[in-house]
Structures are given as structure tokens and as C-alpha cells.
Design a protein around this motif. Structure first.
Motif, PDB file in Angstrom:
ATOM      1  N   GLU A  76      60.888 -26.929  61.168  1.00 25.93           N
ATOM      2  CA  GLU A  76      59.473 -26.550  61.149  1.00 25.93           C
ATOM      3  C   GLU A  76      58.971 -26.447  59.713  1.00 25.93           C
ATOM      4  OE1 GLU A  76      57.289 -26.224  63.704  1.00 25.93           O
ATOM      5  OE2 GLU A  76      58.940 -27.079  64.874  1.00 25.93           O
ATOM      6  N   TRP A  77      59.802 -25.929  58.818  1.00 24.82           N
ATOM      7  CA  TRP A  77      59.429 -25.845  57.414  1.00 24.82           C
ATOM      8  C   TRP A  77      59.246 -27.246  56.826  1.00 24.82           C
ATOM      9  CZ3 TRP A  77      62.742 -26.638  52.870  1.00 24.82           C
ATOM     10  CH2 TRP A  77      62.114 -26.279  51.683  1.00 24.82           C
ATOM     11  N   HIS A  78      60.128 -28.164  57.238  1.00 29.95           N
ATOM     12  CA  HIS A  78      60.043 -29.557  56.776  1.00 29.95           C
ATOM     13  C   HIS A  78      58.716 -30.189  57.175  1.00 29.95           C
ATOM     14  CE1 HIS A  78      61.211 -33.950  57.764  1.00 29.95           C
ATOM     15  NE2 HIS A  78      60.766 -33.897  56.533  1.00 29.95           N
ATOM     16  N   GLN A  79      58.224 -29.866  58.373  1.00 26.96           N
ATOM     17  CA  GLN A  79      56.979 -30.461  58.867  1.00 26.96           C
ATOM     18  C   GLN A  79      55.761 -30.051  58.036  1.00 26.96           C
ATOM     19  OE1 GLN A  79      56.302 -30.257  63.157  1.00 26.96           O
ATOM     20  NE2 GLN A  79      58.505 -30.115  63.489  1.00 26.96           N
ATOM     21  N   THR A  80      55.841 -28.899  57.384  1.00 29.34           N
ATOM     22  CA  THR A  80      54.701 -28.434  56.581  1.00 29.34           C
ATOM     23  C   THR A  80      54.447 -29.328  55.367  1.00 29.34           C
ATOM     24  OG1 THR A  80      56.091 -26.927  55.255  1.00 29.34           O
ATOM     25  CG2 THR A  80      55.110 -26.039  57.273  1.00 29.34           C
ATOM     26  N   PHE A  81      55.443 -30.161  55.015  1.00 31.59           N
ATOM     27  CA  PHE A  81      55.288 -31.064  53.873  1.00 31.59           C
ATOM     28  C   PHE A  81      54.694 -32.420  54.284  1.00 31.59           C
ATOM     29  CE2 PHE A  81      58.644 -28.122  52.641  1.00 31.59           C
ATOM     30  CZ  PHE A  81      58.257 -27.755  51.363  1.00 31.59           C
ATOM     31  N   ARG A  82      54.517 -32.627  55.584  1.00 26.00           N
ATOM     32  CA  ARG A  82      53.992 -33.896  56.062  1.00 26.00           C
ATOM     33  C   ARG A  82      52.491 -33.791  56.304  1.00 26.00           C
ATOM     34  NH1 ARG A  82      56.525 -37.156  54.087  1.00 26.00           N
ATOM     35  NH2 ARG A  82      55.750 -38.742  55.530  1.00 26.00           N
ATOM     36  N   SER A  83      51.765 -34.880  55.999  1.00 25.64           N
ATOM     37  CA  SER A  83      50.313 -34.898  56.109  1.00 25.64           C
ATOM     38  C   SER A  83      49.858 -34.647  57.559  1.00 25.64           C
ATOM     39  CB  SER A  83      49.789 -36.257  55.638  1.00 25.64           C
ATOM     40  OG  SER A  83      48.402 -36.361  55.848  1.00 25.64           O
ATOM     41  N   GLY A  84      49.015 -33.647  57.736  1.00 27.46           N
ATOM     42  CA  GLY A  84      48.458 -33.353  59.058  1.00 27.46           C
ATOM     43  C   GLY A  84      49.385 -32.585  59.980  1.00 27.46           C
ATOM     44  N   ARG A  85      50.596 -32.286  59.516  1.00 32.64           N
ATOM     45  CA  ARG A  85      51.565 -31.547  60.341  1.00 32.64           C
ATOM     46  C   ARG A  85      51.630 -30.094  59.881  1.00 32.64           C
ATOM     47  NH1 ARG A  85      55.513 -34.982  62.632  1.00 32.64           N
ATOM     48  NH2 ARG A  85      56.099 -33.170  63.909  1.00 32.64           N
ATOM     49  N   SER A  86      52.107 -29.244  60.759  1.00 29.88           N
ATOM     50  CA  SER A  86      52.284 -27.834  60.407  1.00 29.88           C
ATOM     51  C   SER A  86      53.514 -27.292  61.127  1.00 29.88           C
ATOM     52  CB  SER A  86      51.046 -27.020  60.800  1.00 29.88           C
ATOM     53  OG  SER A  86      50.858 -27.054  62.204  1.00 29.88           O
ATOM     54  N   GLY A  87      54.045 -26.211  60.633  1.00 40.81           N
ATOM     55  CA  GLY A  87      55.190 -25.572  61.271  1.00 40.81           C
ATOM     56  C   GLY A  87      54.784 -24.251  61.887  1.00 40.81           C
ATOM     57  N   SER A  88      55.400 -23.894  62.990  1.00 35.72           N
ATOM     58  CA  SER A  88      55.074 -22.622  63.638  1.00 35.72           C
ATOM     59  C   SER A  88      56.312 -22.027  64.293  1.00 35.72           C
ATOM     60  CB  SER A  88      53.973 -22.805  64.682  1.00 35.72           C
ATOM     61  OG  SER A  88      54.448 -23.525  65.796  1.00 35.72           O
ATOM     62  N   PHE A  89      56.371 -20.694  64.284  1.00 37.58           N
ATOM     63  CA  PHE A  89      57.500 -20.010  64.910  1.00 37.58           C
ATOM     64  C   PHE A  89      57.463 -20.201  66.419  1.00 37.58           C
ATOM     65  CE2 PHE A  89      59.816 -16.227  66.456  1.00 37.58           C
ATOM     66  CZ  PHE A  89      61.010 -16.428  65.792  1.00 37.58           C
ATOM     67  N   ARG A  90      56.281 -20.428  66.967  1.00 34.75           N
ATOM     68  CA  ARG A  90      56.153 -20.701  68.408  1.00 34.75           C
ATOM     69  C   ARG A  90      56.941 -21.941  68.788  1.00 34.75           C
ATOM     70  NH1 ARG A  90      50.562 -22.887  70.698  1.00 34.75           N
ATOM     71  NH2 ARG A  90      51.388 -24.648  69.530  1.00 34.75           N
ATOM     72  N   ASP A  91      56.873 -22.980  67.946  1.00 37.76           N
ATOM     73  CA  ASP A  91      57.642 -24.202  68.214  1.00 37.76           C
ATOM     74  C   ASP A  91      59.140 -23.950  68.130  1.00 37.76           C
ATOM     75  OD1 ASP A  91      55.421 -25.713  68.713  1.00 37.76           O
ATOM     76  OD2 ASP A  91      55.357 -26.667  66.741  1.00 37.76           O
ATOM     77  N   VAL A  92      59.547 -23.045  67.243  1.00 38.18           N
ATOM     78  CA  VAL A  92      60.969 -22.690  67.152  1.00 38.18           C
ATOM     79  C   VAL A  92      61.416 -22.047  68.468  1.00 38.18           C
ATOM     80  CG1 VAL A  92      62.684 -21.257  65.972  1.00 38.18           C
ATOM     81  CG2 VAL A  92      60.908 -22.405  64.646  1.00 38.18           C
ATOM     82  N   MET A  93      60.553 -21.217  69.045  1.00 37.77           N
ATOM     83  CA  MET A  93      60.866 -20.580  70.329  1.00 37.77           C
ATOM     84  C   MET A  93      60.958 -21.613  71.459  1.00 37.77           C
ATOM     85  SD  MET A  93      61.370 -17.340  69.916  1.00 37.77           S
ATOM     86  CE  MET A  93      62.344 -17.946  68.535  1.00 37.77           C
TER      87      MET A  93
END
Length: 205
Positions: free
Chosen positions: A154-171
Motif C-alpha cells: 500500500e505504501w508502494h502505491q502512494t508513489f504511483r500516479s493517481g494511486r493511493s494507499g489505505s489501511f482499509r485495503d490492507v484489511m
């Protein structure tokens, strides 16, 4: 030797799943949406055949469900391969413990009567004496490793254009991990019962 080969193979598969997840997460928002749209297009074709006219809100919801199901599927694979790999390493460690058991302990057991001998043998054999605890440890270690990877993903996704990371996705990813780990653990329990019934002893998967 065979166990080490199996451990290496399962570890390679585990890493391969991680690489696949990394590659999907490495897509920007547009590329990721295109991959999801390919599945959504199939759903829309079915809707046309059934003469359904869903709203844009339903279509957006369908794409979201497709994305989350993909998360669950990939992390189920991660949980399966991870549990298999960790199980092999756990089996190797337990085998080494048994091989290092003191010869004096083995000789001492024959001095007791039958009941005491069985108790001493059970205490000296951690595999036979605590398979349930061993499986719990394997499941916990695997889950924590997969959970850590999901957080970094999820942290990796925050570096991609238009993507974001969330703890909800981790769950959501955790659902897949639990499914994968639970599936392998269930098969391990059933295999152990079969092995114990046929050969009279337990075995770590």
C-alpha cells in the motif's frame, strides 16, 4: 535434503506471488483501471445478453468489487504459498531439535514402566506432543509476514500516479491471507489425521 528442496520451491513461489502483486501495484491509475475494465466489460456483456440496464453507479461499484476481489485472490495465493514455505522451515527446525535430543534421555526412558515411558517419549517429541501449537505458530508467523508485505505494498502505491494507499485495503488483503492460511492449515490437519491413522505418527506439512 528433500525438505530443503521443498522449502526452496515454496519460497520461490511465495516470492513469485509477491512479484506479481508488486507489478500490479506498480501500475498507475490509468493502467490499473484498464485491467479492471477488461473484467467489467465481460460483466457488461452478460448484462446486455440479459437485457439489463445498470446505472453508472452500479458499474462503478462493479469495478470496485472486481478490484477488491483481485486483492483477495492474490493475497489468498500469498497466504497459501507463505504457509507452505514457513511450514517447511518449521519442519526442518523441529527435525533438527529431535536429532539433537540427548542419547542419555533415550536410554533413561527404558528404566521406567510403560506409562512413564510413554510420557517421557511424548515430552521428548515436540512434533507429536504439540501439533496444534505448531500450526498456530506457523499461521501467526505467516500472517505477520504477509501483513507486513501488504502494508509495504500500500505504501508502494502512494508513489504511483493517481494511486493511493489505505489501511482499509490492507484489511481487505487480510481476508485473502486468512483464507489462504486457513486452507493450508485445514489440509494439514486432515493430512495429519490420515497420516496418524495409517502410520501411527504425526507429520508437519
Amino acid at each position: 535434503m528433500i525438505r530443503r528442496v521443498r522449502a526452496a520451491c515454496f519460497t520461490a513461489l511465495w516470492i513469485a506471488v509477491m512479484v506479481v502483486i508488486f507489478l500490479f501495484s506498480n501500475d498507475n491509475a490509468e493502467a490499473s483501471s484498464e485491467k479492471s475494465s477488461a473484467v467489467v466489460a465481460i460483466v457488461e456483456t452478460v448484462e446486455e445478453v440479459l437485457d439489463l440496464t445498470p446505472t453508472q453507479e452500479i458499474r462503478d461499484m462493479t469495478e470496485l468489487i472486481v478490484r477488491k476481489c483481485a486483492h483477495v485472490f492474490l493475497y489468498t495465493c500469498l497466504g497459501i504459498t507463505g504457509t507452505l514455505a514457513v511450514s517447511e522451515y518449521a519442519g526442518e527446525i523441529l527435525s533438527n531439535i529431535q536429532r539433537k535430543k540427548s542419547p542419555a534421555t533415550r536410554l533413561k526412558t527404558v528404566e521406567y514402566d510403560g506409562t512413564e515411558e510413554k510420557k517421557c517419549a511424548a515430552a521428548a517429541n515436540p512434533v507429536k506432543n504439540g501439533m496444534g501449537k505448531i500450526r498456530l505458530v506457523i499461521a501467526f508467523v505467516t500472517y505477520m509476514l504477509c501483513f507486513f508485505y501488504a502494508c509495504t505494498d500500500e505504501w508502494h502505491q502512494t508513489f504511483r500516479s493517481g494511486r493511493s494507499g489505505s489501511f482499509r485495503d490492507v484489511m481487505i488483503d487480510s481476508i485473502g491471507m486468512v483464507l489462504g492460511i486457513g486452507l493450508v492449515t485445514l489440509i494439514s490437519v486432515l493430512w495429519d489425521r490420515f497420516h496418524k491413522k495409517r502410520f501411527g505418527k504425526s507429520q508437519v506439512l
